[in-house]
Design a protein around this motif. Sequence first.
Motif, PDB file in Angstrom:
ATOM      1  N   CYS A 107      31.433  46.474  76.050  1.00 56.33           N
ATOM      2  CA  CYS A 107      30.956  45.222  75.460  1.00 56.33           C
ATOM      3  C   CYS A 107      29.843  45.566  74.481  1.00 56.33           C
ATOM      4  N   GLU A 108      30.126  45.520  73.187  1.00 58.41           N
ATOM      5  CA  GLU A 108      29.180  45.929  72.161  1.00 58.41           C
ATOM      6  C   GLU A 108      28.139  44.859  71.819  1.00 58.41           C
ATOM      7  N   PRO A 109      28.550  43.601  71.544  1.00 56.14           N
ATOM      8  CA  PRO A 109      27.524  42.635  71.147  1.00 56.14           C
ATOM      9  C   PRO A 109      26.591  42.288  72.296  1.00 56.14           C
ATOM     10  N   ARG A 110      25.357  42.039  71.950  1.00 55.21           N
ATOM     11  CA  ARG A 110      24.378  41.684  72.983  1.00 55.21           C
ATOM     12  C   ARG A 110      24.704  40.298  73.530  1.00 55.21           C
ATOM     13  N   GLY A 111      24.747  40.183  74.832  1.00 52.74           N
ATOM     14  CA  GLY A 111      25.077  38.918  75.469  1.00 52.74           C
ATOM     15  C   GLY A 111      23.872  38.303  76.152  1.00 52.74           C
ATOM     16  N   GLN A 112      24.109  37.226  76.811  1.00 48.97           N
ATOM     17  CA  GLN A 112      23.065  36.552  77.571  1.00 48.97           C
ATOM     18  C   GLN A 112      22.839  37.310  78.878  1.00 48.97           C
ATOM     19  N   PRO A 113      21.718  37.065  79.555  1.00 52.05           N
ATOM     20  CA  PRO A 113      21.483  37.723  80.846  1.00 52.05           C
ATOM     21  C   PRO A 113      22.592  37.443  81.859  1.00 52.05           C
ATOM     22  N   SER A 114      23.276  36.316  81.720  1.00 55.35           N
ATOM     23  CA  SER A 114      24.361  35.978  82.650  1.00 55.35           C
ATOM     24  C   SER A 114      25.622  36.792  82.385  1.00 55.35           C
ATOM     25  N   GLY A 115      25.686  37.457  81.225  1.00 52.28           N
ATOM     26  CA  GLY A 115      26.868  38.231  80.867  1.00 52.28           C
ATOM     27  C   GLY A 115      27.768  37.516  79.883  1.00 52.28           C
ATOM     28  N   LYS A 116      27.526  36.232  79.666  1.00 52.88           N
ATOM     29  CA  LYS A 116      28.322  35.471  78.705  1.00 52.88           C
ATOM     30  C   LYS A 116      27.894  35.850  77.287  1.00 52.88           C
ATOM     31  N   PRO A 117      28.820  35.792  76.329  1.00 55.73           N
ATOM     32  CA  PRO A 117      28.452  36.117  74.949  1.00 55.73           C
ATOM     33  C   PRO A 117      27.491  35.078  74.366  1.00 55.73           C
ATOM     34  N   ARG A 118      26.572  35.515  73.505  1.00 58.38           N
ATOM     35  CA  ARG A 118      25.633  34.587  72.867  1.00 58.38           C
ATOM     36  C   ARG A 118      26.371  33.653  71.911  1.00 58.38           C
ATOM     37  N   ASP A 119      27.383  34.184  71.245  1.00 60.00           N
ATOM     38  CA  ASP A 119      28.173  33.390  70.306  1.00 60.00           C
ATOM     39  C   ASP A 119      29.576  33.219  70.880  1.00 60.00           C
ATOM     40  N   PRO A 120      29.911  32.038  71.397  1.00 63.62           N
ATOM     41  CA  PRO A 120      31.235  31.835  71.991  1.00 63.62           C
ATOM     42  C   PRO A 120      32.386  32.056  71.007  1.00 63.62           C
TER      43      PRO A 120
ATOM     44  N   CYS B 231      34.263  37.753  72.090  1.00 64.53           N
ATOM     45  CA  CYS B 231      33.863  38.633  73.192  1.00 64.53           C
ATOM     46  C   CYS B 231      34.165  37.937  74.514  1.00 64.53           C
ATOM     47  N   ALA B 232      34.744  38.674  75.440  1.00 62.04           N
ATOM     48  CA  ALA B 232      35.082  38.113  76.751  1.00 62.04           C
ATOM     49  C   ALA B 232      33.873  38.040  77.675  1.00 62.04           C
ATOM     50  N   GLY B 233      32.789  38.681  77.293  1.00 61.76           N
ATOM     51  CA  GLY B 233      31.590  38.698  78.126  1.00 61.76           C
ATOM     52  C   GLY B 233      31.534  39.934  79.002  1.00 61.76           C
ATOM     53  N   ARG B 234      30.355  40.207  79.513  1.00 61.39           N
ATOM     54  CA  ARG B 234      30.127  41.398  80.338  1.00 61.39           C
ATOM     55  C   ARG B 234      30.505  41.091  81.782  1.00 61.39           C
ATOM     56  N   ARG B 235      31.227  42.016  82.409  1.00 64.10           N
ATOM     57  CA  ARG B 235      31.631  41.830  83.801  1.00 64.10           C
ATOM     58  C   ARG B 235      30.970  42.867  84.700  1.00 64.10           C
ATOM     59  N   SER B 236      30.778  44.092  84.196  1.00 64.10           N
ATOM     60  CA  SER B 236      30.234  45.155  85.035  1.00 64.10           C
ATOM     61  C   SER B 236      29.573  46.214  84.158  1.00 64.10           C
TER      62      SER B 236
ATOM     63  N   PRO C 219      27.724  48.351  79.269  1.00 61.77           N
ATOM     64  CA  PRO C 219      28.254  47.091  79.780  1.00 61.77           C
ATOM     65  C   PRO C 219      29.754  47.020  79.468  1.00 61.77           C
ATOM     66  N   LEU C 220      30.549  46.526  80.403  1.00 59.27           N
ATOM     67  CA  LEU C 220      31.998  46.503  80.233  1.00 59.27           C
ATOM     68  C   LEU C 220      32.549  45.086  80.294  1.00 59.27           C
ATOM     69  N   HIS C 221      33.600  44.848  79.504  1.00 62.85           N
ATOM     70  CA  HIS C 221      34.363  43.605  79.570  1.00 62.85           C
ATOM     71  C   HIS C 221      35.226  43.637  80.839  1.00 62.85           C
ATOM     72  N   PRO C 222      35.818  42.508  81.218  1.00 58.10           N
ATOM     73  CA  PRO C 222      36.699  42.489  82.393  1.00 58.10           C
ATOM     74  C   PRO C 222      37.868  43.475  82.295  1.00 58.10           C
ATOM     75  N   ASP C 223      38.331  43.788  81.061  1.00 55.96           N
ATOM     76  CA  ASP C 223      39.451  44.718  80.896  1.00 55.96           C
ATOM     77  C   ASP C 223      39.019  46.181  80.854  1.00 55.96           C
ATOM     78  N   GLY C 224      37.713  46.452  81.008  1.00 54.45           N
ATOM     79  CA  GLY C 224      37.213  47.821  81.050  1.00 54.45           C
ATOM     80  C   GLY C 224      36.752  48.374  79.721  1.00 54.45           C
ATOM     81  N   THR C 225      36.896  47.631  78.633  1.00 54.19           N
ATOM     82  CA  THR C 225      36.405  48.097  77.339  1.00 54.19           C
ATOM     83  C   THR C 225      34.916  47.818  77.246  1.00 54.19           C
TER      84      THR C 225
END
Length: 76
Positions: A13-26, A30-35, A5-11
């Motif tokens: 995304c290590e922490p597990r996020g929500q199914p929507s791609g948003k981080p579980r802990d705001p 974490c910028a959230g998963r984009r792709s 899973p990648l952040h919007p900047d291409g790095t």
Amino acid sequence: MKIAPLHPDGTECEPRGQPSGKPRDPASGCAGRRSYAVVCSACGLVRDRHGLRVLAEPAQTRHRDSHKTTLVPATR
């Protein structure tokens, strides 16, 4: 070979996020998963990014198959 899973900047995304791609802990920063992208341990990033994980799976299979060696007929 993995699908990362990648952040919007291409790095990655290590922490597990929500199914929507948003981080579980705001507050995590974490910028959230984009792709998603296929990452090969030998080749690095493979092809383009994919919006859904299910769309990255065929690219993962194709790339894995490209690493398989072709069988050489036995000589007598």
